[in-house]
Design a protein around this motif. Structure first.
Motif, PDB file in Angstrom:
ATOM      1  N   PRO A 145      -2.210  -8.868  -0.548  1.00 16.83           N
ATOM      2  CA  PRO A 145      -2.241  -7.841   0.503  1.00 16.83           C
ATOM      3  C   PRO A 145      -1.537  -8.274   1.782  1.00 16.83           C
ATOM      4  CG  PRO A 145      -4.401  -8.102  -0.506  1.00 16.83           C
ATOM      5  CD  PRO A 145      -3.559  -9.229  -1.013  1.00 16.83           C
ATOM      6  N   ASP A 146      -1.446  -9.596   2.010  1.00 14.50           N
ATOM      7  CA  ASP A 146      -0.773 -10.109   3.204  1.00 14.50           C
ATOM      8  C   ASP A 146       0.711 -10.364   2.968  1.00 14.50           C
ATOM      9  OD1 ASP A 146      -0.994 -12.205   1.465  1.00 14.50           O
ATOM     10  OD2 ASP A 146      -1.810 -13.632   2.923  1.00 14.50           O
ATOM     11  N   ASP A 147       1.250  -9.875   1.853  1.00 15.71           N
ATOM     12  CA  ASP A 147       2.656 -10.044   1.480  1.00 15.71           C
ATOM     13  C   ASP A 147       3.020 -11.508   1.246  1.00 15.71           C
ATOM     14  OD1 ASP A 147       4.092  -7.860   0.745  1.00 15.71           O
ATOM     15  OD2 ASP A 147       5.336  -7.773   2.541  1.00 15.71           O
ATOM     16  N   THR A 148       2.044 -12.305   0.892  1.00 23.29           N
ATOM     17  CA  THR A 148       2.297 -13.670   0.444  1.00 23.29           C
ATOM     18  C   THR A 148       2.466 -13.660  -1.073  1.00 23.29           C
ATOM     19  OG1 THR A 148       1.045 -14.673   2.256  1.00 23.29           O
ATOM     20  CG2 THR A 148       1.342 -16.006   0.292  1.00 23.29           C
ATOM     21  N   LEU A 149       3.444 -14.405  -1.566  1.00 27.26           N
ATOM     22  CA  LEU A 149       3.725 -14.454  -2.997  1.00 27.26           C
ATOM     23  C   LEU A 149       2.910 -15.571  -3.648  1.00 27.26           C
ATOM     24  CD1 LEU A 149       5.482 -13.477  -5.401  1.00 27.26           C
ATOM     25  CD2 LEU A 149       7.174 -15.200  -4.721  1.00 27.26           C
ATOM     26  N   TYR A 150       2.287 -15.259  -4.773  1.00 26.25           N
ATOM     27  CA  TYR A 150       1.518 -16.234  -5.549  1.00 26.25           C
ATOM     28  C   TYR A 150       2.213 -16.441  -6.891  1.00 26.25           C
ATOM     29  CZ  TYR A 150      -2.087 -15.756  -2.030  1.00 26.25           C
ATOM     30  OH  TYR A 150      -2.767 -15.762  -0.827  1.00 26.25           O
ATOM     31  N   VAL A 151       2.313 -17.705  -7.308  1.00 28.82           N
ATOM     32  CA  VAL A 151       3.099 -18.061  -8.488  1.00 28.82           C
ATOM     33  C   VAL A 151       2.317 -19.046  -9.346  1.00 28.82           C
ATOM     34  CG1 VAL A 151       5.250 -19.100  -9.318  1.00 28.82           C
ATOM     35  CG2 VAL A 151       5.252 -17.776  -7.190  1.00 28.82           C
ATOM     36  N   THR A 152       2.321 -18.822 -10.649  1.00 24.57           N
ATOM     37  CA  THR A 152       1.828 -19.817 -11.600  1.00 24.57           C
ATOM     38  C   THR A 152       2.931 -20.110 -12.612  1.00 24.57           C
ATOM     39  OG1 THR A 152       0.917 -18.226 -13.190  1.00 24.57           O
ATOM     40  CG2 THR A 152      -0.544 -18.972 -11.417  1.00 24.57           C
ATOM     41  N   GLY A 153       2.904 -21.340 -13.147  1.00 28.19           N
ATOM     42  CA  GLY A 153       3.858 -21.729 -14.177  1.00 28.19           C
ATOM     43  C   GLY A 153       3.364 -22.967 -14.879  1.00 28.19           C
ATOM     44  N   PRO A 154       2.884 -22.846 -16.107  1.00 25.82           N
ATOM     45  CA  PRO A 154       2.357 -24.020 -16.818  1.00 25.82           C
ATOM     46  C   PRO A 154       3.416 -25.105 -16.994  1.00 25.82           C
ATOM     47  CG  PRO A 154       1.823 -21.980 -17.968  1.00 25.82           C
ATOM     48  CD  PRO A 154       2.805 -21.628 -16.909  1.00 25.82           C
ATOM     49  N   THR A 155       3.005 -26.362 -16.820  1.00 22.13           N
ATOM     50  CA  THR A 155       3.889 -27.501 -17.049  1.00 22.13           C
ATOM     51  C   THR A 155       3.227 -28.420 -18.077  1.00 22.13           C
ATOM     52  OG1 THR A 155       2.932 -28.952 -15.365  1.00 22.13           O
ATOM     53  CG2 THR A 155       4.581 -27.347 -14.627  1.00 22.13           C
ATOM     54  N   LEU A 156       3.745 -29.615 -18.229  1.00 21.76           N
ATOM     55  CA  LEU A 156       3.139 -30.591 -19.140  1.00 21.76           C
ATOM     56  C   LEU A 156       2.125 -31.477 -18.433  1.00 21.76           C
ATOM     57  CD1 LEU A 156       6.280 -31.673 -21.207  1.00 21.76           C
ATOM     58  CD2 LEU A 156       4.486 -30.053 -21.868  1.00 21.76           C
ATOM     59  N   ALA A 157       1.876 -31.216 -17.154  1.00 21.08           N
ATOM     60  CA  ALA A 157       0.904 -32.002 -16.398  1.00 21.08           C
ATOM     61  C   ALA A 157      -0.517 -31.671 -16.847  1.00 21.08           C
ATOM     62  CB  ALA A 157       1.052 -31.728 -14.909  1.00 21.08           C
ATOM     63  N   THR A 158      -1.444 -32.541 -16.520  1.00 23.94           N
ATOM     64  CA  THR A 158      -2.846 -32.306 -16.873  1.00 23.94           C
ATOM     65  C   THR A 158      -3.393 -31.103 -16.124  1.00 23.94           C
ATOM     66  OG1 THR A 158      -3.138 -34.674 -17.244  1.00 23.94           O
ATOM     67  CG2 THR A 158      -5.140 -33.352 -16.952  1.00 23.94           C
ATOM     68  N   TYR A 159      -3.023 -30.972 -14.855  1.00 24.16           N
ATOM     69  CA  TYR A 159      -3.451 -29.840 -14.049  1.00 24.16           C
ATOM     70  C   TYR A 159      -2.230 -29.219 -13.381  1.00 24.16           C
ATOM     71  CZ  TYR A 159      -8.181 -31.592 -14.673  1.00 24.16           C
ATOM     72  OH  TYR A 159      -9.372 -32.001 -15.213  1.00 24.16           O
ATOM     73  N   ASP A 160      -2.247 -27.900 -13.264  1.00 22.96           N
ATOM     74  CA  ASP A 160      -1.157 -27.169 -12.629  1.00 22.96           C
ATOM     75  C   ASP A 160      -1.681 -26.401 -11.421  1.00 22.96           C
ATOM     76  OD1 ASP A 160       1.111 -27.780 -14.282  1.00 22.96           O
ATOM     77  OD2 ASP A 160       0.184 -26.564 -15.850  1.00 22.96           O
ATOM     78  N   SER A 161      -0.760 -26.107 -10.513  1.00 19.35           N
ATOM     79  CA  SER A 161      -1.122 -25.441  -9.267  1.00 19.35           C
ATOM     80  C   SER A 161      -0.888 -23.939  -9.338  1.00 19.35           C
ATOM     81  CB  SER A 161      -0.297 -26.008  -8.106  1.00 19.35           C
ATOM     82  OG  SER A 161      -0.588 -27.371  -7.883  1.00 19.35           O
ATOM     83  N   VAL A 162      -1.648 -23.230  -8.536  1.00 17.85           N
ATOM     84  CA  VAL A 162      -1.308 -21.870  -8.150  1.00 17.85           C
ATOM     85  C   VAL A 162      -0.615 -22.001  -6.801  1.00 17.85           C
ATOM     86  CG1 VAL A 162      -2.169 -19.589  -7.525  1.00 17.85           C
ATOM     87  CG2 VAL A 162      -3.270 -20.886  -9.374  1.00 17.85           C
ATOM     88  N   TYR A 163       0.651 -21.583  -6.743  1.00 17.35           N
ATOM     89  CA  TYR A 163       1.432 -21.756  -5.522  1.00 17.35           C
ATOM     90  C   TYR A 163       1.354 -20.507  -4.646  1.00 17.35           C
ATOM     91  CZ  TYR A 163       3.453 -25.760  -7.920  1.00 17.35           C
ATOM     92  OH  TYR A 163       3.624 -26.951  -8.595  1.00 17.35           O
ATOM     93  N   GLN A 164       1.329 -20.752  -3.358  1.00 16.38           N
ATOM     94  CA  GLN A 164       1.326 -19.695  -2.355  1.00 16.38           C
ATOM     95  C   GLN A 164       2.605 -19.865  -1.539  1.00 16.38           C
ATOM     96  OE1 GLN A 164      -2.446 -19.301  -0.265  1.00 16.38           O
ATOM     97  NE2 GLN A 164      -1.329 -19.143   1.672  1.00 16.38           N
ATOM     98  N   ILE A 165       3.453 -18.823  -1.471  1.00 13.85           N
ATOM     99  CA  ILE A 165       4.757 -18.913  -0.812  1.00 13.85           C
ATOM    100  C   ILE A 165       4.845 -17.823   0.250  1.00 13.85           C
ATOM    101  CG2 ILE A 165       7.240 -19.019  -1.146  1.00 13.85           C
ATOM    102  CD1 ILE A 165       6.777 -19.598  -4.082  1.00 13.85           C
ATOM    103  N   ASP A 166       5.068 -18.216   1.511  1.00 12.76           N
ATOM    104  CA  ASP A 166       5.131 -17.217   2.575  1.00 12.76           C
ATOM    105  C   ASP A 166       6.521 -16.578   2.613  1.00 12.76           C
ATOM    106  OD1 ASP A 166       6.877 -18.897   4.001  1.00 12.76           O
ATOM    107  OD2 ASP A 166       5.328 -19.600   5.381  1.00 12.76           O
ATOM    108  N   ARG A 167       6.732 -15.638   3.520  1.00 10.62           N
ATOM    109  CA  ARG A 167       7.980 -14.869   3.536  1.00 10.62           C
ATOM    110  C   ARG A 167       9.183 -15.713   3.918  1.00 10.62           C
ATOM    111  NH1 ARG A 167       7.422  -9.399   3.002  1.00 10.62           N
ATOM    112  NH2 ARG A 167       9.613  -9.586   2.435  1.00 10.62           N
ATOM    113  N   ASP A 168       8.951 -16.907   4.477  1.00  7.43           N
ATOM    114  CA  ASP A 168      10.043 -17.811   4.817  1.00  7.43           C
ATOM    115  C   ASP A 168      10.324 -18.835   3.719  1.00  7.43           C
ATOM    116  OD1 ASP A 168      10.474 -16.673   7.380  1.00  7.43           O
ATOM    117  OD2 ASP A 168       8.738 -17.773   8.147  1.00  7.43           O
ATOM    118  N   GLY A 169       9.615 -18.721   2.574  1.00 12.26           N
ATOM    119  CA  GLY A 169       9.844 -19.618   1.459  1.00 12.26           C
ATOM    120  C   GLY A 169       9.074 -20.918   1.515  1.00 12.26           C
ATOM    121  N   ARG A 170       8.130 -21.046   2.464  1.00 10.45           N
ATOM    122  CA  ARG A 170       7.317 -22.256   2.540  1.00 10.45           C
ATOM    123  C   ARG A 170       6.243 -22.215   1.455  1.00 10.45           C
ATOM    124  NH1 ARG A 170       8.118 -21.324   8.290  1.00 10.45           N
ATOM    125  NH2 ARG A 170       6.310 -19.927   8.220  1.00 10.45           N
ATOM    126  N   ILE A 171       6.070 -23.352   0.765  1.00 15.22           N
ATOM    127  CA  ILE A 171       5.210 -23.415  -0.423  1.00 15.22           C
ATOM    128  C   ILE A 171       3.963 -24.234  -0.125  1.00 15.22           C
ATOM    129  CG2 ILE A 171       5.079 -24.103  -2.848  1.00 15.22           C
ATOM    130  CD1 ILE A 171       8.150 -23.880  -2.918  1.00 15.22           C
TER     131      ILE A 171
END
Length: 244
Positions: A145-171
């Motif tokens: 709702p705040d126009d922040t982008l949320y991203v998931t992407g499974p990797t081969l790591a034991t744990y993966d992150s849910v990323y939050q990216i603001d409108r300026d591309g900061r992660i």
């Protein structure tokens, strides 16, 4: 939950339109030409052929006007789908194009499995917006709702992150508690939900603004989630969409 649509090959979220119709995919194996790319499921459960001709349809998103867009991870293309199911190419050369999400201003964001998040303007021109670790499966995108982008992407790591990216591309790593996070979506109250696809832990989790993710629904081999305009919920495995 009860089965709502079967005979699918879903690799990301299904999606509801404004009228409560659910769109689901048959993605197929790499490069496979299938008779039907997208099915439409009416609110009464009737499944009908909607669109054909997209190889490996992967993710879907609706723009602010309600038009449907679909990515092809095989072609690196995003297609715009007309109300009659016909398709036209909207953006190309997007790598292994997976997750799609529209910001409130109508700009499309596309996740390339190699790690690039593209920003695609209304004319279909793509530029690099942010870069995250490459995924072994797919990227899944959703705007909050705040126009922040949320991203998931499974990797081969034991744990993966849910990323939050603001409108300026900061992660920012919003959470690192998942083993194989996939589909992401917001409910009508603006709460973030994430599908955990790790064997033995698969289920739908709600992520509060602070604190740990909370299990909402356990279920085997889930990959996606969608919330309908009336507040209902659908979760999907690779081959079945379940309505709660």
């Amino acid at each position: 939950a009860a089965p709502f649509a079967t005979g699918l090959h879903q690799v990301d979220n299904p999606i509801f339109d404004r009228d409560g119709n659910l769109y689901v995919t048959y993605s197929g194996t790499r490069g496979q030409q299938v008779p039907v790319s997208i099915f439409r499921v009416r609110p009464n459960g009737t499944r009908e052929t909607f669109s054909s001709g997209i190889v490996n349809p992967t993710s879907m998103a609706l723009d602010p006007e309600g038009h449907l867009y679909v990515s092809s991870r095989f072609e690196g293309t995003v297609y715009r789908v007309a109300p009659d199911g016909s398709i036209e190419s909207f953006a190309n050369d997007l790598g292994v194009a997976c997750g799609l999400a529209f910001a409130s201003d109508g700009i499309l964001y596309v996740g390339d499995r190699s790690g690039t998040i593209f920003r695609v303007d209304r004319s279909g021109h793509a530029t690099t917006f942010a870069t995250v670790p490459p995924s072994v499966a797919a990227f899944h995108l959703a705007f909050g709702p705040d126009d922040t982008l949320y991203v998931t992407g499974p990797t081969l790591a034991t744990y993966d992150s849910v990323y939050q990216i603001d409108r300026d591309g900061r992660i920012i790593a919003r959470s690192s508690k998942f083993g194989r996070p996939q589909g992401v979506a917001f409910d009508g109250q603006g709460r973030l939900h994430v599908i955990e696809a790790l064997a033995g832990e698969s289920g739908l989790y709600m992520m509060p603004p602070t604190g740990e993710p909370q299990l909402v629904l356990a279920g085997p081999a889930l990959v996606g989630v969608a919330f309908d305009p009336a507040g209902g919920v659908v979760v999907s495995s690779n081959d079945t969409a379940f309505r709660l």
